[in-house]
Enzyme design. Structure first.
Site, PDB file in Angstrom:
ATOM      1  N   SER A  62      31.049  33.871  43.786  1.00 55.29           N
ATOM      2  CA  SER A  62      31.225  34.894  42.824  1.00 55.29           C
ATOM      3  C   SER A  62      29.904  35.917  42.999  1.00 55.29           C
ATOM      4  O   SER A  62      28.819  35.240  42.896  1.00 55.29           O
ATOM      5  CB  SER A  62      31.186  34.072  41.547  1.00 55.29           C
ATOM      6  OG  SER A  62      32.136  33.449  41.238  1.00 55.29           O
TER       7      SER A  62
ATOM      8  N   HIS B 151      39.353  31.264  47.207  1.00 58.36           N
ATOM      9  CA  HIS B 151      39.011  32.294  46.461  1.00 58.36           C
ATOM     10  C   HIS B 151      38.244  33.510  47.644  1.00 58.36           C
ATOM     11  O   HIS B 151      37.288  33.444  48.107  1.00 58.36           O
ATOM     12  CB  HIS B 151      37.630  31.722  45.895  1.00 58.36           C
ATOM     13  CG  HIS B 151      36.677  32.379  45.043  1.00 58.36           C
ATOM     14  ND1 HIS B 151      35.510  32.081  44.767  1.00 58.36           N
ATOM     15  CD2 HIS B 151      36.905  33.689  44.093  1.00 58.36           C
ATOM     16  CE1 HIS B 151      34.975  32.992  43.736  1.00 58.36           C
ATOM     17  NE2 HIS B 151      35.989  34.057  43.555  1.00 58.36           N
TER      18      HIS B 151
ATOM     19  N   LYS C 213      41.325  32.370  37.632  1.00 59.90           N
ATOM     20  CA  LYS C 213      40.445  31.172  38.179  1.00 59.90           C
ATOM     21  C   LYS C 213      41.116  29.660  37.746  1.00 59.90           C
ATOM     22  O   LYS C 213      41.560  28.847  38.739  1.00 59.90           O
ATOM     23  CB  LYS C 213      39.190  30.716  37.915  1.00 59.90           C
ATOM     24  CG  LYS C 213      38.295  32.264  38.495  1.00 59.90           C
ATOM     25  CD  LYS C 213      38.518  32.369  39.788  1.00 59.90           C
ATOM     26  CE  LYS C 213      37.244  33.211  40.651  1.00 59.90           C
ATOM     27  NZ  LYS C 213      37.008  34.452  40.274  1.00 59.90           N
TER      28      LYS C 213
ATOM     29  N   ASP D 181      39.736  38.804  45.240  1.00 52.86           N
ATOM     30  CA  ASP D 181      39.116  37.566  44.604  1.00 52.86           C
ATOM     31  C   ASP D 181      40.072  36.342  45.085  1.00 52.86           C
ATOM     32  O   ASP D 181      39.638  35.401  45.227  1.00 52.86           O
ATOM     33  CB  ASP D 181      39.216  37.671  43.004  1.00 52.86           C
ATOM     34  CG  ASP D 181      38.390  36.884  42.552  1.00 52.86           C
ATOM     35  OD1 ASP D 181      37.045  36.618  42.946  1.00 52.86           O
ATOM     36  OD2 ASP D 181      38.819  36.062  41.298  1.00 52.86           O
TER      37      ASP D 181
ATOM     38  N   TYR E 202      35.278  34.880  27.368  1.00 49.28           N
ATOM     39  CA  TYR E 202      34.846  35.666  28.624  1.00 49.28           C
ATOM     40  C   TYR E 202      35.836  35.447  29.704  1.00 49.28           C
ATOM     41  O   TYR E 202      36.553  34.194  29.894  1.00 49.28           O
ATOM     42  CB  TYR E 202      33.390  34.898  29.177  1.00 49.28           C
ATOM     43  CG  TYR E 202      33.224  35.478  30.440  1.00 49.28           C
ATOM     44  CD1 TYR E 202      33.085  36.817  30.967  1.00 49.28           C
ATOM     45  CD2 TYR E 202      33.507  34.655  31.604  1.00 49.28           C
ATOM     46  CE1 TYR E 202      32.873  37.162  32.085  1.00 49.28           C
ATOM     47  CE2 TYR E 202      33.484  35.155  32.733  1.00 49.28           C
ATOM     48  CZ  TYR E 202      32.923  36.456  33.253  1.00 49.28           C
ATOM     49  OH  TYR E 202      33.114  36.883  34.400  1.00 49.28           O
TER      50      TYR E 202
ATOM     51  N   CYS F 102      29.091  37.952  45.181  1.00 47.38           N
ATOM     52  CA  CYS F 102      28.619  37.969  46.711  1.00 47.38           C
ATOM     53  C   CYS F 102      29.228  39.029  47.492  1.00 47.38           C
ATOM     54  O   CYS F 102      29.017  38.924  48.744  1.00 47.38           O
ATOM     55  CB  CYS F 102      28.594  36.570  47.258  1.00 47.38           C
ATOM     56  SG  CYS F 102      27.448  35.457  46.348  1.00 47.38           S
TER      57      CYS F 102
ATOM     58  N   ARG G 283      31.615  43.660  33.417  1.00 47.24           N
ATOM     59  CA  ARG G 283      32.739  43.756  34.391  1.00 47.24           C
ATOM     60  C   ARG G 283      33.733  44.983  33.843  1.00 47.24           C
ATOM     61  O   ARG G 283      33.760  45.268  32.820  1.00 47.24           O
ATOM     62  CB  ARG G 283      33.520  42.382  34.470  1.00 47.24           C
ATOM     63  CG  ARG G 283      32.631  41.272  34.713  1.00 47.24           C
ATOM     64  CD  ARG G 283      33.207  40.360  35.753  1.00 47.24           C
ATOM     65  NE  ARG G 283      32.481  39.404  36.754  1.00 47.24           N
ATOM     66  CZ  ARG G 283      32.582  39.168  37.860  1.00 47.24           C
ATOM     67  NH1 ARG G 283      33.784  39.659  38.485  1.00 47.24           N
ATOM     68  NH2 ARG G 283      31.979  38.153  38.372  1.00 47.24           N
TER      69      ARG G 283
ATOM     70  N   ARG H 234      31.273  32.553  33.175  1.00 45.40           N
ATOM     71  CA  ARG H 234      32.006  31.179  33.296  1.00 45.40           C
ATOM     72  C   ARG H 234      31.031  29.990  33.069  1.00 45.40           C
ATOM     73  O   ARG H 234      29.679  30.070  33.341  1.00 45.40           O
ATOM     74  CB  ARG H 234      32.584  30.943  34.664  1.00 45.40           C
ATOM     75  CG  ARG H 234      34.078  31.523  34.934  1.00 45.40           C
ATOM     76  CD  ARG H 234      34.625  31.588  36.235  1.00 45.40           C
ATOM     77  NE  ARG H 234      33.592  31.905  37.218  1.00 45.40           N
ATOM     78  CZ  ARG H 234      32.974  31.257  37.848  1.00 45.40           C
ATOM     79  NH1 ARG H 234      32.849  29.853  37.691  1.00 45.40           N
ATOM     80  NH2 ARG H 234      32.222  31.951  39.061  1.00 45.40           N
TER      81      ARG H 234
HETATM   82  P1  GTP Z   1      33.290  38.045  41.964  1.00 49.71           P
HETATM   83  O1  GTP Z   1      34.222  39.168  41.229  1.00 49.71           O
HETATM   84  O2  GTP Z   1      32.557  37.488  41.065  1.00 49.71           O
HETATM   85  O3  GTP Z   1      34.258  37.120  42.710  1.00 49.71           O
HETATM   86  O4  GTP Z   1      32.323  38.797  42.763  1.00 49.71           O
HETATM   87  P2  GTP Z   1      32.577  39.439  44.190  1.00 49.71           P
HETATM   88  O5  GTP Z   1      32.351  38.640  45.400  1.00 49.71           O
HETATM   89  O6  GTP Z   1      33.531  40.369  44.104  1.00 49.71           O
HETATM   90  O7  GTP Z   1      31.184  40.649  44.353  1.00 49.71           O
HETATM   91  P3  GTP Z   1      31.033  41.936  44.299  1.00 49.71           P
HETATM   92  O8  GTP Z   1      31.515  42.660  45.527  1.00 49.71           O
HETATM   93  O9  GTP Z   1      31.321  42.572  42.907  1.00 49.71           O
HETATM   94  O10 GTP Z   1      29.384  42.379  44.512  1.00 49.71           O
HETATM   95  C1  GTP Z   1      28.510  41.682  43.507  1.00 49.71           C
HETATM   96  C2  GTP Z   1      27.118  42.171  43.764  1.00 49.71           C
HETATM   97  O11 GTP Z   1      26.809  41.999  45.251  1.00 49.71           O
HETATM   98  C3  GTP Z   1      27.195  43.542  43.105  1.00 49.71           C
HETATM   99  O12 GTP Z   1      25.850  43.563  42.403  1.00 49.71           O
HETATM  100  C4  GTP Z   1      26.878  44.305  44.522  1.00 49.71           C
HETATM  101  O13 GTP Z   1      26.171  45.636  44.539  1.00 49.71           O
HETATM  102  C5  GTP Z   1      26.498  43.302  45.485  1.00 49.71           C
HETATM  103  N1  GTP Z   1      26.686  43.502  47.194  1.00 49.71           N
HETATM  104  C6  GTP Z   1      27.968  43.659  47.365  1.00 49.71           C
HETATM  105  N2  GTP Z   1      28.059  43.769  48.807  1.00 49.71           N
HETATM  106  C7  GTP Z   1      26.845  43.739  49.396  1.00 49.71           C
HETATM  107  C8  GTP Z   1      26.189  44.249  50.454  1.00 49.71           C
HETATM  108  O14 GTP Z   1      26.977  44.281  51.369  1.00 49.71           O
HETATM  109  N3  GTP Z   1      24.884  44.047  50.673  1.00 49.71           N
HETATM  110  C9  GTP Z   1      24.195  44.004  49.275  1.00 49.71           C
HETATM  111  N4  GTP Z   1      22.813  43.883  49.373  1.00 49.71           N
HETATM  112  N5  GTP Z   1      24.555  43.683  48.210  1.00 49.71           N
HETATM  113  C10 GTP Z   1      25.983  43.525  47.920  1.00 49.71           C
HETATM  114  C1  SPV Z   2      33.997  34.919  39.439  1.00 47.81           C
HETATM  115  O1  SPV Z   2      33.091  34.619  38.808  1.00 47.81           O
HETATM  116  O2  SPV Z   2      34.170  34.446  40.821  1.00 47.81           O
HETATM  117  C2  SPV Z   2      34.910  35.992  39.009  1.00 47.81           C
HETATM  118  C3  SPV Z   2      34.786  36.502  37.746  1.00 47.81           C
HETATM  119  O3  SPV Z   2      35.754  36.657  39.836  1.00 47.81           O
HETATM  120  S1  SPV Z   2      35.777  35.473  36.751  1.00 47.81           S
HETATM  121  O4  SPV Z   2      36.997  35.826  36.356  1.00 47.81           O
HETATM  122  O5  SPV Z   2      35.112  35.434  35.434  1.00 47.81           O
HETATM  123  O6  SPV Z   2      35.755  33.985  37.170  1.00 47.81           O
HETATM  124 MN    MN Z   3      35.861  35.629  41.877  1.00 46.19          MN
END
Ligand code: GTP
Ligand code: SPV
Ligand code: MN
Length: 602
Positions: free
Chosen positions: A259, A237, A217, A288, A208, A261, A386, A80
């Site tokens: 995002s 979110h 979003k 999400d 993207y 995290c 993704r 984004r």
């Molecule tokens: P968006 O889709 O962008 O909103 O992201 P999200 O908040 O759903 O994050 P996601 O669960 O995809 O995790 C993002 C990154 O953080 C990945 O590379 C994971 O491997 C890492 N991650 C997730 N949970 C943990 C955790 O509990 N500990 C650690 N160290 N890393 C984590």
């Molecule tokens: C984020 O960035 O928080 C996502 C992926 O969940 S996107 O749809 O690109 O915003």
């Molecule tokens: Mn997100």
């Protein structure tokens, strides 16, 4: 090409406003033809074939990955672009100090020049979609016009689309007007504009995810948060998950992390070995976005308006997230990962060792150990690559996803990626204190948005890039909701990312996070396993069930530590951030800041 859609000539709707708007946008964008998407299986096949034929997507190995496709976005279009994302309200104050602002007049004019003629030689697809189950009183309908089949195929997974939505819209229903064109995919002619006062979104120059899947979003957070403020609910979110106890009782929590995290990972977690005897079962409702409202029982109820997952690929493997791995075995679109010779896919920290060779996310030959001119390792998959997969393919998906009513929320968790300062978990003292905790959240920047990765920034409620109006008013809205709630969820803060002196994560994370959720639910049931600190209640040394987990006393101490010196500095940085809202910041937030500051000085 025209022969692929022989029957479609008349718009399949009686909605005059919709038909007129489609015609008007077609005049602006000059597509060769207009195709109304019906959402059928046959149509899906036709679209896939056409997108493969024109090179927009690549069909993956159908034996190993049935129904799966691969797509690469432009190299400068992989996350984004927040600096090109605007809230276009008549008054600048209404967008607030944290949003980019443009007047609606300027917005339409500037983007209009990029849209003009942008679909020449292309098809304009009309995608009616529902955020939330079709026909639910809590759902919102949008119609996205796009010149990208990739977008149509993604919207098909992420939302409910097609004729059933048009039928539900009827002749006069309300909908968000969403216009998207890839145009030239030129970052200098890219704009993601939101017109909350017109219920409209214009996105141009990008291909993207979050920039172009306008139900996500753009509608479900930026436009919806604006609606939610007016209508008295919350668009957040947040992931939504259920934790089932052995007696069958399920408690639901909603959690806001910025995002990349950990929302997808937490929402799908598998109980760790040590807690297995307790018989917990996890249900995924959403990963999400949460729309939450106060129901007649005085509690907060949440739905996930989406129907699929658009998840981060790198780091996803059978150890960290087995449910995600099971979800993406078929009918999944992979974006910007590494393409292998056998037409399967690979990413860093996935299940398999690196292949001997492949084509990287930039479309270049790749092999393990490859370095760039500066000697840095070249990644095969983009860090923000993704997968797009249907939610119902997830083994832990909750049947409540299709419930119009959603689920009751017992706890809200805010969290960020903080190497220092923030303990593993703490509980706020009250709803008002919890709103302050959310408002002052901070996190290290990730690859999900363009910018310097690792930089700390304040990201209130993980909504900084997604709030469609003045965030000062948004905090006031949160406080108001709390006043109206008879059964208030408790508010917590979690941080899986605290590191030791060597920069290694102190907490193993992933499935082990259930131990923290268990403590959170215990707190909701008034269990006394916490100590009071100036920032909130933190688990006692025995408060977390650590059965089967190898973690030293020192590490645990470090994880739970509230260091006064660090926090006094933190308070100064919070003060600076809160100041930008000026008069718009509710005094309750300042009061909570002052009281916490006092507690820390004592
Ligand atoms: P968006 O889709 O962008 O909103 O992201 P999200 O908040 O759903 O994050 P996601 O669960 O995809 O995790 C993002 C990154 O953080 C990945 O590379 C994971 O491997 C890492 N991650 C997730 N949970 C943990 C955790 O509990 N500990 C650690 N160290 N890393 C984590
Ligand atoms: C984020 O960035 O928080 C996502 C992926 O969940 S996107 O749809 O690109 O915003
Ligand atoms: Mn997100």
């Amino acid at each position: 090409m025209a022969m692929l859609f022989p029957k479609k000539t008349l718009p399949p709707t009686k909605h005059t406003v919709l038909k007129n708007w489609v015609s008007e946008m077609a005049v602006l964008c000059s597509p060769d033809k207009i195709v109304w998407i019906d959402g059928s299986e046959e149509e899906k096949k036709r679209l896939e074939d056409e997108a493969v034929a024109i090179g927009e997507i690549i069909r993956l190995n159908q034996e190993k990955l049935p129904g799966c496709f691969y797509h690469r976005t432009a190299v400068n279009d992989v996350a984004r672009t927040e600096h090109l994302t605007y809230i276009c309200t008549k008054k600048k104050e209404d967008a607030g100090p944290t949003n980019n602002w443009m007047s609606p007049k300027d917005g339409y004019k500037k983007a209009g020049t990029y849209f003009r003629g942008s679909m020449k030689g292309r098809t304009m697809y009309v995608v009616a979609f529902s955020m939330g189950p079709v026909g639910s009183s809590f759902s919102k309908i949008g119609v996205e016009l796009t010149d990208s089949i990739y977008v149509v195929l993604n919207m098909r997974i992420m939302t409910r689309i097609g004729q059933k939505v048009l039928d539900c819209l009827g002749a006069e229903g309300e909908f968000t007007k969403c216009l998207h064109s890839k145009a030239e995919l030129d970052i200098n002619k890219r704009l993601i504009l939101h017109f909350p006062e017109d219920n409209a979104i214009w996105s141009v120059g990008s291909g993207y995810g979050g920039n172009v899947l306008l139900g996500k979003k753009c509608l479900s957070l930026r436009i919806a948060s604006h609606m939610a403020k007016r209508e008295g609910w919350l668009a957040e979110h947040m992931l939504i998950m259920g934790i089932e106890e052995p007696n069958g009782h399920v408690e639901y929590i909603a959690a806001a992390f910025p995002s990349a995290c950990g929302k997808t990972n937490l929402a799908m977690l598998i109980p760790p070995e040590g807690l297995k005897v307790k018989g917990y079962k996890i249900w995924t409702v959403g990963d999400d976005i949460a729309w939450m409202r106060i129901d007649t029982d005085g509690a907060l109820w949440a739905i996930n308006p989406e129907a699929g997952f658009f998840g981060v690929a790198p780091g996803t493997n059978s150890r960290t997230n087995p449910n995600a791995m099971a979800t993406i075995r078929k009918d999944t679109i992979f974006t910007n990962v590494l393409l292998k010779k056998d037409f399967t896919v690979w990413w860093e920290d996935g299940d398999e060792p690196p292949p001997e060779e492949g084509i990287d996310w930039q479309g270049r030959p790749w092999k393990p150990g490859l370095k760039d001119e500066a000697g840095r390792p070249v990644k095969g998959a983009h860090p923000n690559s993704r997968f797009t997969a249907p939610a119902f393919q997830c083994p832990s998906i909750s049947f409540r996803l299709e419930h119009h009513h959603g689920v009751p929320i017992s706890a809200i968790v805010f969290g960020g990626r903080r190497a220092h300062v923030a303990p593993l978990v703490y509980e706020s003292f009250s709803w008002q204190h919890g709103v302050y905790v959310g408002a002052t959240m901070a996190s290290e920047r990730t690859a999900a948005q363009v910018g310097k990765v690792g930089e700390i920034r304040r990201d209130p409620m993980a909504m900084l890039p997604f709030c469609g109006y003045n965030m000062g008013e948004y905090f006031a809205h949160w406080l108001n909701i709390g006043r109206k709630l008879e059964k208030k969820p408790r508010i917590f803060h979690a941080n899986w990312f605290r590191t030791d002196e060597k920069g290694e994560f102190l907490w193993p994370g992933y499935g082990e996070n259930l131990r923290v959720l268990e403590w959170i639910l215990d707190r909701c049931n008034d269990k006394p396993n916490a100590v009071k600190t100036p920032i909130g209640y933190v688990p006692t040394q025995e408060g977390l069930d650590l059965t089967g987990l190898h973690i030293s006393k020192e590490e645990l101490k470090k994880l739970l530590e509230v260091d006064r010196f660090d926090w006094i500095q933190e308070m100064e940085s919070q003060r600076e951030f809160l100041s930008i809202f000026g008069e718009d910041l509710p005094e309750e937030i300042w009061k909570e800041w002052e009281e916490q500051n006092k507690r820390l000085q004592e």
